[in-house]
Design a protein around this motif. Structure first.
Motif, mmCIF file in Angstrom:
data_model
loop_
_atom_site.group_PDB
_atom_site.id
_atom_site.type_symbol
_atom_site.label_atom_id
_atom_site.label_comp_id
_atom_site.label_asym_id
_atom_site.label_seq_id
_atom_site.Cartn_x
_atom_site.Cartn_y
_atom_site.Cartn_z
ATOM 1 N N ASP A 1 24.809 -22.474 64.006
ATOM 2 C CA ASP A 1 24.877 -22.979 65.382
ATOM 3 C C ASP A 1 23.979 -24.199 65.571
ATOM 4 N N ALA A 2 22.794 -24.156 64.991
ATOM 5 C CA ALA A 2 21.862 -25.279 65.141
ATOM 6 C C ALA A 2 22.351 -26.518 64.408
ATOM 7 N N ALA A 3 23.039 -26.316 63.278
ATOM 8 C CA ALA A 3 23.487 -27.439 62.454
ATOM 9 C C ALA A 3 24.815 -28.035 62.915
ATOM 10 N N LEU A 4 25.603 -27.288 63.666
ATOM 11 C CA LEU A 4 26.962 -27.729 64.007
ATOM 12 C C LEU A 4 27.031 -29.108 64.681
ATOM 13 N N PRO A 5 26.163 -29.429 65.631
ATOM 14 C CA PRO A 5 26.275 -30.768 66.247
ATOM 15 C C PRO A 5 26.164 -31.902 65.226
ATOM 16 N N TYR A 6 25.402 -31.676 64.173
ATOM 17 C CA TYR A 6 25.246 -32.698 63.129
ATOM 18 C C TYR A 6 26.419 -32.669 62.156
ATOM 19 N N LEU A 7 26.899 -31.478 61.839
ATOM 20 C CA LEU A 7 28.047 -31.365 60.941
ATOM 21 C C LEU A 7 29.283 -32.022 61.551
ATOM 22 N N HIS B 1 33.643 -12.338 56.559
ATOM 23 C CA HIS B 1 34.530 -12.394 57.723
ATOM 24 C C HIS B 1 34.109 -13.523 58.656
ATOM 25 N N TYR B 2 32.824 -13.595 58.933
ATOM 26 C CA TYR B 2 32.289 -14.642 59.805
ATOM 27 C C TYR B 2 32.612 -16.032 59.248
ATOM 28 N N THR B 3 32.430 -16.204 57.954
ATOM 29 C CA THR B 3 32.636 -17.512 57.329
ATOM 30 C C THR B 3 34.101 -17.920 57.357
ATOM 31 N N ALA C 1 19.155 -8.945 61.599
ATOM 32 C CA ALA C 1 18.331 -10.074 62.023
ATOM 33 C C ALA C 1 18.305 -11.190 60.995
ATOM 34 N N VAL C 2 18.230 -10.834 59.715
ATOM 35 C CA VAL C 2 18.071 -11.835 58.663
ATOM 36 C C VAL C 2 19.416 -12.286 58.098
ATOM 37 N N ASP C 3 20.186 -11.355 57.557
ATOM 38 C CA ASP C 3 21.442 -11.722 56.903
ATOM 39 C C ASP C 3 22.461 -12.282 57.895
ATOM 40 N N MET C 4 22.629 -11.568 58.999
ATOM 41 C CA MET C 4 23.686 -11.951 59.928
ATOM 42 C C MET C 4 23.233 -13.020 60.914
ATOM 43 N N MET C 5 22.253 -12.686 61.743
ATOM 44 C CA MET C 5 21.859 -13.628 62.785
ATOM 45 C C MET C 5 21.093 -14.830 62.225
ATOM 46 N N GLY C 6 20.413 -14.647 61.097
ATOM 47 C CA GLY C 6 19.782 -15.791 60.452
ATOM 48 C C GLY C 6 20.810 -16.831 60.071
ATOM 49 N N THR C 7 21.974 -16.377 59.629
ATOM 50 C CA THR C 7 23.066 -17.282 59.269
ATOM 51 C C THR C 7 23.718 -17.882 60.506
ATOM 52 N N VAL C 8 24.015 -17.046 61.484
ATOM 53 C CA VAL C 8 24.680 -17.519 62.706
ATOM 54 C C VAL C 8 23.833 -18.579 63.407
ATOM 55 N N ARG C 9 22.540 -18.330 63.541
ATOM 56 C CA ARG C 9 21.672 -19.286 64.231
ATOM 57 C C ARG C 9 21.525 -20.579 63.440
ATOM 58 N N LEU C 10 21.478 -20.475 62.129
ATOM 59 C CA LEU C 10 21.418 -21.672 61.286
ATOM 60 C C LEU C 10 22.651 -22.537 61.492
ATOM 61 N N THR D 1 28.004 -19.764 52.826
ATOM 62 C CA THR D 1 27.188 -18.569 53.018
ATOM 63 C C THR D 1 27.156 -17.801 51.701
ATOM 64 N N VAL D 2 25.976 -17.344 51.324
ATOM 65 C CA VAL D 2 25.849 -16.565 50.092
ATOM 66 C C VAL D 2 25.980 -15.091 50.450
ATOM 67 N N SER D 3 27.100 -14.518 50.053
ATOM 68 C CA SER D 3 27.379 -13.110 50.310
ATOM 69 C C SER D 3 27.039 -12.317 49.033
ATOM 70 N N SER D 4 27.871 -11.388 48.652
ATOM 71 C CA SER D 4 27.611 -10.562 47.475
ATOM 72 C C SER D 4 28.862 -9.755 47.148
ATOM 73 N N VAL D 5 28.991 -9.374 45.892
ATOM 74 C CA VAL D 5 30.087 -8.469 45.539
ATOM 75 C C VAL D 5 29.916 -7.113 46.219
ATOM 76 N N SER D 6 28.704 -6.822 46.693
ATOM 77 C CA SER D 6 28.474 -5.579 47.441
ATOM 78 C C SER D 6 29.201 -5.592 48.773
ATOM 79 N N GLY D 7 29.637 -6.773 49.216
ATOM 80 C CA GLY D 7 30.460 -6.863 50.407
ATOM 81 C C GLY D 7 31.920 -6.603 50.132
#
Length: 253
Positions: free
Chosen positions: A120-126, A161-163, A109-118, A136-142
């Motif tokens: 998606d909402a910003a794309l029309p302006y970008l 992968h998403y990015t 909900a937070v890491d994945m969809m929080g990023t996807v929804r952000l 996107t801030v990932s981690s070496v744990s990925g």
């Protein structure tokens, strides 16, 4: 080097503490207008006021990035206030380490969809920006299996992968997308500060693994993020910038 950030408009999630705060401050210091969000309203207001002291426009909103409509409303508010958007930095994590179902749900909900929804909402302006950039801030744990294997590591890997998929699909629209993967980053009140106090054995082990002999700082991650988000990195897209002091051993081709 002039990063050419002056006058650009940026969004930073989780912008009141640690890495997110350092990113917001660095972008503002380079002349970008910055909108931040986090869950604590008092901290959001105080941070936005501090950012405004840099002479840029800065606004904030208290919200949970797992709340899709709230994220969309914040993006709309920032775009209206600034007159457009150029940079999106998805920084928030649920820090879900445990392997129970609730942790998996929180990470998604937070890491994945929080990023996807952000995004998606910003794309029309970008799409209307002359210098559009997603970080996107990932981690070496990925990148490798460590003590955070489970929801945290899995979703951080998914973010990379998403990015990179965004980078490929959005390149024809001149929208860049990159990820930044920090190693172990220390700041007061952060995870490693808590581990140092609550689990000194793990802290000592993590410290010993890094050949630099230290943990990183939020500012070091912010410097890398500001660069890769900026027009100075105009031909860099689809990359994962590792900021870990040579902690990880895997070769990234």
């Amino acid at each position: 080097m002039d990063l050419k950030l002056d006058g650009l408009n940026a969004l930073v999630t989780g912008g009141t503490k640690g890495i997110g705060r350092a990113i917001a401050e660095t972008l503002a210091a380079e002349g970008a207008n910055v909108a931040i969000c986090a869950r604590n309203e008092a901290e959001v207001d105080a941070t936005a006021a501090a950012l405004s002291a840099s002479g840029v426009k800065a606004i904030g909103r208290a919200l949970d990035v797992a709340d899709g409509p709230a994220v969309a409303a914040w993006v709309e508010e920032a775009a209206a206030s600034f007159g457009g958007l150029d940079i999106v930095v998805a920084n928030v994590s649920a820090l879900a380490i445990a392997g129970d179902e609730a942790s998996w749900q929180a990470g998604f909900a937070v890491d994945m969809m929080g990023t996807v929804r952000l995004v998606d909402a910003a794309l029309p302006y970008l799409e209307r920006s002359r210098a559009a950039s997603i970080v996107t801030v990932s981690s070496v744990s990925g990148r490798e299996i460590d003590f955070a294997a489970g929801p945290y590591g899995a979703f951080k890997a998914a973010l990379i992968h998403y990015t990179q998929g965004l980078a490929f699909n959005l390149a024809p629209k001149n929208i860049r997308a990159n990820s930044v993967s920090p190693g172990n980053i220390y700041f007061k009140g952060g995870v490693w500060d808590q581990i140092e106090t609550g689990n000194p054995e793990l802290f000592a082990r993590a410290l010993a693994l890094n050949p630099t002999g230290r943990l990183g700082t939020p500012q070091e991650v912010a410097n890398a993020t500001a660069f890769i988000a900026s027009p100075a990195a105009s031909f860099i897209t689809g990359s994962n910038l590792v900021v870990d002091g040579a902690l990880t051993r895997g070769v990234q081709f």
